[in-house]
Design an enzyme around this catalytic site. Sequence first.
Site, PDB file in Angstrom:
ATOM      1  N   CYS A   2       0.844  -1.208   0.000  1.00  0.00           N
ATOM      2  CA  CYS A   2       0.000   0.000   0.000  1.00  0.00           C
ATOM      3  C   CYS A   2       0.878   1.256   0.000  1.00  0.00           C
ATOM      4  O   CYS A   2       2.021   1.238   0.402  1.00  0.00           O
ATOM      5  CB  CYS A   2      -0.871   0.025   1.252  1.00  0.00           C
ATOM      6  SG  CYS A   2      -1.870  -1.431   1.445  1.00  0.00           S
ATOM      7  N   ARG A  27       4.590   0.862  -6.083  1.00  0.00           N
ATOM      8  CA  ARG A  27       4.559  -0.042  -4.919  1.00  0.00           C
ATOM      9  C   ARG A  27       3.566  -1.168  -5.121  1.00  0.00           C
ATOM     10  O   ARG A  27       3.556  -2.150  -4.392  1.00  0.00           O
ATOM     11  CB  ARG A  27       4.227   0.739  -3.646  1.00  0.00           C
ATOM     12  CG  ARG A  27       5.265   1.792  -3.253  1.00  0.00           C
ATOM     13  CD  ARG A  27       4.775   2.693  -2.126  1.00  0.00           C
ATOM     14  NE  ARG A  27       4.455   1.972  -0.931  1.00  0.00           N
ATOM     15  CZ  ARG A  27       5.370   1.607  -0.013  1.00  0.00           C
ATOM     16  NH1 ARG A  27       6.634   1.907  -0.226  1.00  0.00           N
ATOM     17  NH2 ARG A  27       5.042   0.952   1.062  1.00  0.00           N
ATOM     18  N   TRP A  75      -3.005  -2.436  -1.594  1.00  0.00           N
ATOM     19  CA  TRP A  75      -2.607  -3.746  -2.136  1.00  0.00           C
ATOM     20  C   TRP A  75      -3.300  -4.752  -1.225  1.00  0.00           C
ATOM     21  O   TRP A  75      -2.935  -4.905  -0.053  1.00  0.00           O
ATOM     22  CB  TRP A  75      -1.087  -3.880  -2.068  1.00  0.00           C
ATOM     23  CG  TRP A  75      -0.530  -5.065  -2.758  1.00  0.00           C
ATOM     24  CD1 TRP A  75      -0.448  -5.281  -4.098  1.00  0.00           C
ATOM     25  CD2 TRP A  75       0.044  -6.229  -2.134  1.00  0.00           C
ATOM     26  NE1 TRP A  75       0.148  -6.484  -4.349  1.00  0.00           N
ATOM     27  CE2 TRP A  75       0.457  -7.095  -3.168  1.00  0.00           C
ATOM     28  CE3 TRP A  75       0.252  -6.613  -0.819  1.00  0.00           C
ATOM     29  CZ2 TRP A  75       1.065  -8.317  -2.913  1.00  0.00           C
ATOM     30  CZ3 TRP A  75       0.868  -7.831  -0.559  1.00  0.00           C
ATOM     31  CH2 TRP A  75       1.251  -8.671  -1.599  1.00  0.00           C
ATOM     32  N   ASN A 101      -1.114   0.937   5.993  1.00  0.00           N
ATOM     33  CA  ASN A 101      -0.278  -0.029   5.276  1.00  0.00           C
ATOM     34  C   ASN A 101       0.221  -1.002   6.335  1.00  0.00           C
ATOM     35  O   ASN A 101       0.766  -0.583   7.351  1.00  0.00           O
ATOM     36  CB  ASN A 101       0.896   0.680   4.586  1.00  0.00           C
ATOM     37  CG  ASN A 101       1.783  -0.307   3.820  1.00  0.00           C
ATOM     38  OD1 ASN A 101       1.372  -1.432   3.540  1.00  0.00           O
ATOM     39  ND2 ASN A 101       3.005   0.100   3.530  1.00  0.00           N
ATOM     40  N   GLY A 102       0.021  -2.298   6.095  1.00  0.00           N
ATOM     41  CA  GLY A 102       0.485  -3.298   7.070  1.00  0.00           C
ATOM     42  C   GLY A 102      -0.622  -4.315   7.310  1.00  0.00           C
ATOM     43  O   GLY A 102      -1.598  -4.385   6.568  1.00  0.00           O
ATOM     44  N   GLU A 486      18.174 -15.093 -11.841  1.00  0.00           N
ATOM     45  CA  GLU A 486      17.717 -13.698 -11.949  1.00  0.00           C
ATOM     46  C   GLU A 486      17.031 -13.470 -13.281  1.00  0.00           C
ATOM     47  O   GLU A 486      15.974 -12.845 -13.349  1.00  0.00           O
ATOM     48  CB  GLU A 486      18.887 -12.749 -11.765  1.00  0.00           C
ATOM     49  CG  GLU A 486      18.603 -11.277 -12.015  1.00  0.00           C
ATOM     50  CD  GLU A 486      17.509 -10.697 -11.124  1.00  0.00           C
ATOM     51  OE1 GLU A 486      17.087 -11.349 -10.153  1.00  0.00           O
ATOM     52  OE2 GLU A 486      17.038  -9.592 -11.428  1.00  0.00           O
ATOM     53  N   LYS A 490      13.165 -12.192 -13.671  1.00  0.00           N
ATOM     54  CA  LYS A 490      12.805 -11.008 -14.466  1.00  0.00           C
ATOM     55  C   LYS A 490      11.729 -11.372 -15.479  1.00  0.00           C
ATOM     56  O   LYS A 490      10.720 -10.691 -15.614  1.00  0.00           O
ATOM     57  CB  LYS A 490      14.035 -10.448 -15.186  1.00  0.00           C
ATOM     58  CG  LYS A 490      15.018  -9.745 -14.315  1.00  0.00           C
ATOM     59  CD  LYS A 490      14.601  -8.341 -13.948  1.00  0.00           C
ATOM     60  CE  LYS A 490      14.123  -8.072 -12.581  1.00  0.00           C
ATOM     61  NZ  LYS A 490      14.555  -8.664 -11.402  1.00  0.00           N
ATOM     62  N   GLU A 493       8.294 -12.390 -13.813  1.00  0.00           N
ATOM     63  CA  GLU A 493       7.566 -11.373 -13.029  1.00  0.00           C
ATOM     64  C   GLU A 493       7.012 -10.240 -13.895  1.00  0.00           C
ATOM     65  O   GLU A 493       6.078  -9.561 -13.482  1.00  0.00           O
ATOM     66  CB  GLU A 493       8.421 -10.823 -11.897  1.00  0.00           C
ATOM     67  CG  GLU A 493       9.574  -9.947 -12.301  1.00  0.00           C
ATOM     68  CD  GLU A 493      10.291  -9.365 -11.080  1.00  0.00           C
ATOM     69  OE1 GLU A 493       9.648  -9.079 -10.057  1.00  0.00           O
ATOM     70  OE2 GLU A 493      11.512  -9.198 -11.150  1.00  0.00           O
ATOM     71  N   HIS A 509      19.696 -34.106 -14.148  1.00  0.00           N
ATOM     72  CA  HIS A 509      19.074 -34.769 -12.974  1.00  0.00           C
ATOM     73  C   HIS A 509      17.557 -34.582 -12.968  1.00  0.00           C
ATOM     74  O   HIS A 509      16.938 -34.606 -11.920  1.00  0.00           O
ATOM     75  CB  HIS A 509      19.707 -34.193 -11.704  1.00  0.00           C
ATOM     76  CG  HIS A 509      21.176 -34.436 -11.619  1.00  0.00           C
ATOM     77  ND1 HIS A 509      21.714 -35.666 -11.322  1.00  0.00           N
ATOM     78  CD2 HIS A 509      22.220 -33.613 -11.877  1.00  0.00           C
ATOM     79  CE1 HIS A 509      23.039 -35.582 -11.355  1.00  0.00           C
ATOM     80  NE2 HIS A 509      23.371 -34.350 -11.682  1.00  0.00           N
ATOM     81  N   LYS A 611       6.446  -3.328  -5.015  1.00  0.00           N
ATOM     82  CA  LYS A 611       7.869  -2.972  -5.066  1.00  0.00           C
ATOM     83  C   LYS A 611       8.574  -3.310  -3.758  1.00  0.00           C
ATOM     84  O   LYS A 611       9.700  -3.753  -3.756  1.00  0.00           O
ATOM     85  CB  LYS A 611       8.036  -1.477  -5.352  1.00  0.00           C
ATOM     86  CG  LYS A 611       9.495  -1.021  -5.452  1.00  0.00           C
ATOM     87  CD  LYS A 611      10.228  -1.736  -6.564  1.00  0.00           C
ATOM     88  CE  LYS A 611      11.679  -1.347  -6.627  1.00  0.00           C
ATOM     89  NZ  LYS A 611      12.436  -2.209  -7.571  1.00  0.00           N
TER      90      LYS A 611
END
Length: 616
Positions: A2, A27, A75, A101-102, A486, A490, A493, A509, A611
């Site tokens: 948020c 965010r 969010w 926020n939280g 990485e 990228k 996402e 394997h 974010k």
Amino acid sequence: MCGIVGYIGTRKVVPILLEGLKRLEYRGYDSAGLVYITNGKLVKYRAEGKLSSLERNVEAILGVESHVGLGHTRWATHGAPTTANAHPHGDCSDNIVVVHNGIIENYRALKETLQKKGHVFRSETDTEVLAHLIEEHLEEDIVLATRKALKQVQGSFAVGILWKGRPDIIVAARSHSPLVLGIQNGEGNLLASDVPALLPYTRRVVFLEDNEIAVLAKERWEVRQISNGRRVQKEVQTVTWNAGMAEKSGFKHFMLKEIYEQPQALVNTLRGRLEPQSGRVELPELGELETSLKEISRIAIVACGTSWHAALVAKYWLEDWVGIPVEVDIGSEFRYRRLLLDKNVLTLSISQSGETADTLAGTRLAAKLGSAIITICNVVGSTMTREADATLYTHAGPEIGVASTKAFTSQLAALFLFASYLGQLRGTLPADKARKLGHAIIELPTLLEESLDTIQQKIAVIADRFYDSRNFLFVGRGLSFPIALEGALKLKEISYIHAEGYAAGELKHGPIALIDKDMPILGLVPRDSIYEKSISNIEEIRARHGQLILIGSEGDRNLKTITDHVLFMPQPQTMVAELNPILFTIPAQLLAYEIATRRGCDVDQPRNLAKSVTVE
Ligand code: AGP
């Protein structure tokens, strides 16, 4: 996560709230709202979806005569992203409103108690409990009532509160969720979850800490402790960022801008820390830890996501140049397993935001066990930097795109310097090796500056061929393995293609069963000490008709005999293989970007992502 903005001052508040929320969009959110006070009334507007929906709702009142208000992007954590669940939330009479926020972990028990007392709830959120709890405690003093309410709360919060009875103040408080004040001279004061929202108005900021409550008025502000109401003296800091740094400056997306800012971010991160001729590294911010750094027997690194990939790279450098064991953990695992840490172990935390809940929790546990904490972080004054024993800042500037790019390569540069510094401090890194490392990394920014355009053009051709793939594999060995992880992160996402990173030697394997003519595999094959091994793995893939894309070192003509899709990375004059992780990340970032844009994805604000993940 948020986003919260607040303003009280001489200017009209609604445009300021909207501009602030726009600067916090990165965010991640799925609904938005704002509230202001005018003619003694609290007026709320809320909307599902992107900020543009809210903007349409408030278009007619942009010029409303009001000079105090709060804005919020939500969010969703408790309750679907609907208008009814969007913030702000009010008490029974809507005389008190809250943005938050939280996570309030004990909200159900609090809600039941309040309902039994007759409070009527209108949303599924945990946040609404706060408004009713303050209402329950309110007599004359909104600050006292807020403190009493917050002392009953378990969990994390950054909150902004307005009360119709005191239109001359905003109340704000934080515990385990970031909140920063913006201080103007007499024109007013601001509140935000993160610095970019404040930059158009001020660079003078005050970072709230846990257990702190602030009162913002037009021409004054104060901070007290939630627990006992005692006044807290706070330092006003001046951030070096300016408003332009948090804007797109002509690029189509923040992510692309930040990919192209990497050379400068590297220069800024290296500046003043590396003596180019000798390769000597000076890290004065670690001065107080120098004695203990000479004696530590082991290093633990804790991080999440892309920062965890940086940690995996650092493990190779540290074990090679310092000669002590390095264990790397994902924050959400580290914080719940039995930690065998003590004063002989250094704990490194790596975080762009400095607010990631899982990483932060891990460092707090490590500190309790006596381990010294050094954090590698990009945000001045963030929680991790305030709690660590020392901070090694990456100077990448504000990273707005949710997918981390310049912060990652800056983390690698900072870790490269730290590993060289520690090797030199403990006498385990020979002087000529240190010199070579220094000569090589100092060349990197210019090399990247000169080659980024060409790399992007070549990657665009590859993206044209593979953008509609349903799956992707990224493979690499040694220092390239974390970069394979990485690259896969990228791609998944921001393009939503299922992508996996694997150690190239691991394919046989099991994962090699996935290889067929429809599977694109990006192989990272720099000319390093395990090049031949990597080529063997690539041949295993080719034998099964995998669609190979190879990223190799300039001049390695062998790769062209394996596949048509080859991209060569330039090499510094003084090349050391240890630099490949920074170099080889760039094409992986650009491939993700080019594919995602071809798929019409929201590159800067990918679905479901935030974010800074300040909740666990
Ligand atoms: C990276 O592209 C992601 N946005 C995510 O994995 C991120 O790296 C992770 O959430 C950790 O964030 P931090 O570096 O701010 O701690």
